[in-house]
Design a protein around this motif. Structure first.
Motif, mmCIF file in Angstrom:
data_model
loop_
_atom_site.group_PDB
_atom_site.id
_atom_site.type_symbol
_atom_site.label_atom_id
_atom_site.label_comp_id
_atom_site.label_asym_id
_atom_site.label_seq_id
_atom_site.Cartn_x
_atom_site.Cartn_y
_atom_site.Cartn_z
ATOM 1 N N ASP A 159 0.936 -1.091 0.283
ATOM 2 C CA ASP A 159 0.535 0.076 -0.121
ATOM 3 C C ASP A 159 0.262 1.236 0.188
ATOM 4 N N ALA A 204 -4.341 1.443 5.239
ATOM 5 C CA ALA A 204 -4.503 0.848 4.209
ATOM 6 C C ALA A 204 -5.222 -0.859 5.511
ATOM 7 N N LEU A 227 -4.731 5.783 -1.994
ATOM 8 C CA LEU A 227 -3.692 4.598 -0.934
ATOM 9 C C LEU A 227 -4.643 3.956 -2.308
ATOM 10 N N HIS A 228 -3.150 3.243 -3.012
ATOM 11 C CA HIS A 228 -3.366 1.920 -3.056
ATOM 12 C C HIS A 228 -2.322 0.438 -3.324
ATOM 13 N N ALA A 229 -2.919 -0.469 -3.439
ATOM 14 C CA ALA A 229 -2.224 -1.655 -3.606
ATOM 15 C C ALA A 229 -3.455 -2.843 -4.689
#
Length: 402
Positions: A159, A204, A227-229
């Protein structure tokens, strides 16, 4: 469109749907600008067939046949970037290059679960180069294209957030994206997520804003700071990210500040030394400096600095030297030429500023230069052989259809 002395040459950024409306979103430009741009993530299912822009064959060709060097590729595994030396090698006989991509080493990393990241594809893969340039014209900000190739059930990065907006184009395979709200709104380039690891990790773990599996043809817009994954599913995933290097109010403030400093340099009072033995400015000096800044602030003009910075952030359309020379040598009265695309050309009085340099013109010549900025064709017969030849030599004009 008509040109004035302050016009920027941005071909067709506001005409029709453009690539933004026709290939990346299912909302109007106005709705995207007012409700989405810089404000929230947007997932568009079935936005377009992106196979004409990039595909698995392109990945293999770039890695195995194009002789790319390390800046154009990085490798990530378990949230970390691998050392360049682990996937590069010498170029062989006749070349003094020590950091070309080693396709065998890359295959082994990929086989063992690493994500391959092809960077700056707007420079190495023409379809993405043309698409990125068109999108940059529409958005008014430079665009960089990267591709992420991830083995099944693997994740290249933990993340995190980016310091630029991103469009994600799912090319092949599927990938699960989990998005969370920002821990820092609209971060600048010197405010990376690594400075806020604990906040990112905490955020996250909360309920995601979006948790979706992207399929080929889907597009996802992420404002900077979100935020990203992403994790590949049951097959190899290929997606392209179009990174939007946003212009910000802070960038404008930087140029205003530079303009103020340039004005203060001309004030002899400001050039005076501090008193002998002073270890810093006292209250009187600070008050004088602040008053001087306030006095010139109204005269500060950041336009030249902003235009110069903008021109330096992207490149004009490709130019083939052999084709350009052939056009110059075969110049005839009816030879047709147009302005080279993506020059970011700007007239300032009698001077034309472009990404390939500047040129001065007479008043008579300006009539034809403005016509070129308006998208009209020029010929030696209609505009004068000397002018057309000069513009072709400088790389400003190119043959029609080149």
């Amino acid at each position: 469109m008509s040109s004035s002395d302050s016009d920027l040459q941005r071909p067709g950024p506001h005409e029709g749907a453009g690539v933004l409306g026709s290939r990346l979103t299912d909302v109007s430009r106005e709705q995207f600008a007012g409700e989405v741009w810089g404000k929230k993530a947007l997932l568009t299912r079935g936005a377009s067939d992106f196979s004409d822009l990039f595909n698995a064959d392109a990945v293999d060709e770039l890695i195995s046949r194009r002789g790319l060097r390390s800046p154009f590729l990085r490798v990530a595994k378990d949230g970390a970037t691998l050392p360049v030396a682990s996937f590069t090698a010498g170029a062989g006989v006749g070349a003094t290059v020590s950091d070309q991509l080693d396709d065998t080493a890359l295959w082994r990393h990929f086989r063992d679960g690493a994500t391959l990241v092809l960077q700056a594809l707007q420079r190495t893969w023409e379809p993405l180069g043309a698409f990125s340039a068109a999108l940059a014209d529409e958005l008014g900000s430079p665009v960089q294209a990267n591709a992420y190739i991830t083995p099944p059930q693997n994740q290249g990065f933990d993340d995190h957030y980016d310091v630029h907006d991103v469009f994600v184009l799912q090319i092949e395979g599927t990938k699960r994206w989990v998005l969370h709200l920002p821990v820092l709104d609209a971060p600048l380039r010197d405010q990376p997520w690594t400075d806020r690891r604990e906040q990112v990790a905490t955020a996250a773990a909360e309920e995601p804003y979006i948790d979706a599996v992207l399929e080929p043809g889907d597009a996802l817009y992420l404002p900077r700071g979100w935020l990203h994954a992403a994790t590949a599913q049951g097959e190899v995933s290929i997606h392209v990210t179009l990174g939007i290097h946003n212009w910000t109010r802070y960038a404008v403030a930087e140029q205003v500040t530079q303009s103020v400093l340039a004005l203060l340099r001309e004030d002899p009072t400001m050039r005076q030394s501090l008193p002998l033995g002073a270890d810093g400015p006292d209250e009187q000096v600070l008050a004088l400096v602040k008053d001087s800044i306030s006095a010139v602030l109204g005269d500060a003009d950041p336009s030249a600095g902003l235009a110069r910075t903008r021109r330096g952030q992207a490149r004009p359309a490709p130019l083939g030297p052999l084709a350009q020379l052939a056009a110059l040598r075969g110049l005839a009265d009816d030879s047709r030429f147009v302005l080279r695309e993506h020059l970011d050309a700007r007239l300032d009085g009698t001077r034309l500023w472009t990404r390939v340099g500047w040129l001065d013109f007479s008043e008579d010549e300006l009539l034809h230069v403005r016509a070129a900025l308006d998208g009209q064709e020029l010929t030696p017969q209609s505009s004068g052989r000397a002018l057309v030849e000069r513009l072709v030599r400088s790389g400003v004009l190119v043959p029609v259809g080149s």
